[in-house]
Design an enzyme around this catalytic site. Sequence first.
Site, PDB file in Angstrom:
ATOM      1  CG  ASP A 242      41.981  56.841  61.770  1.00  0.00           C
ATOM      2  OD1 ASP A 242      41.685  56.164  60.770  1.00  0.00           O
ATOM      3  OD2 ASP A 242      42.932  57.660  61.793  1.00  0.00           O
TER       4      ASP A 242
ATOM      5  CG  ASP B  39      46.286  54.195  57.843  1.00  0.00           C
ATOM      6  OD1 ASP B  39      47.344  53.566  57.995  1.00  0.00           O
ATOM      7  OD2 ASP B  39      45.288  53.739  57.252  1.00  0.00           O
TER       8      ASP B  39
END
Length: 253
Positions: free
Chosen positions: A10, A12
């Site tokens: 991922d 953010d």
Amino acid sequence: MSKLEALLFDVDGTLADTERDGHRLAFNAAFDEAGLDWDWTPEIYGDLLSVTGGKERIRYFLQKYLPGFDLPDAPDEWIAGLHAAKTRYYTDMLAEGHIPVRPGVRRLLHEARDAGLRLAIATTTTPANVTALLEHALEAGSTEWFEVIAAGDIVPAKKPASDIYDYALEKLSLPAANCLAFEDSRNGILSSMGAGLKTLITVNAYTRNDDFTGAVAVLDQLGEPDQPFEVLSGEVGEATCVDVALLEKLHRN
Ligand code: XBP
Ligand code: MG
């Protein structure tokens, strides 16, 4: 037993702490530019983070906080325009070096590459944001380290749906059993586990109290040799920072 062959990240909250002092400020700058007096405080933004994706977040804000707001004709285009301005502000912030990667991220990515692990990204954010973060905060040219960058509107349903991880796995031509995902949030782990991936969590201030049931471990950060992680849950043995040996152990368990 399946061999660990690839790591899926991922962006953010995981590669970098981008939300409070990155995306949030860029949204506010775009609102200001459009003549809107909306102010997404850190507290309001914490609530808005329950919805992933910037355009989706603006829609959710309008429904919840400004139900009487008079949207222009062609509201989707208007929101897309507002969001494009936000992306411009956000990528400019990254280019100016305002947001660093989280502790241990650069080291672990180098170690993973040296160990021959394949790398991919699975995120709800806009592709331009990923490239800007990798090139400016991680390392110039590091976009090339990732075989697959699955981002933004490339799939119709954003996290917590598993679609973005399903897409990345398909592009890697690997079963979930041969991979490990890195996430920071409840929506993120729902998405990665929905795709069948074992998932390692590094929390941040917004996600520390999220429910991470099913994670292989929950840590405060990846850590560095001189900056040990804190273990919130999971069994990491003697390790004090995340390295490839620990990833292989967590993947095996
Ligand atoms: C990240 C997000 C993103 C960003 C904004 O979620 O929700 O929407 O906040 O990006 P995750 P855009 O880390 O789970 O992928 O404005 O470009 O959509
Ligand atoms: Mg995240």
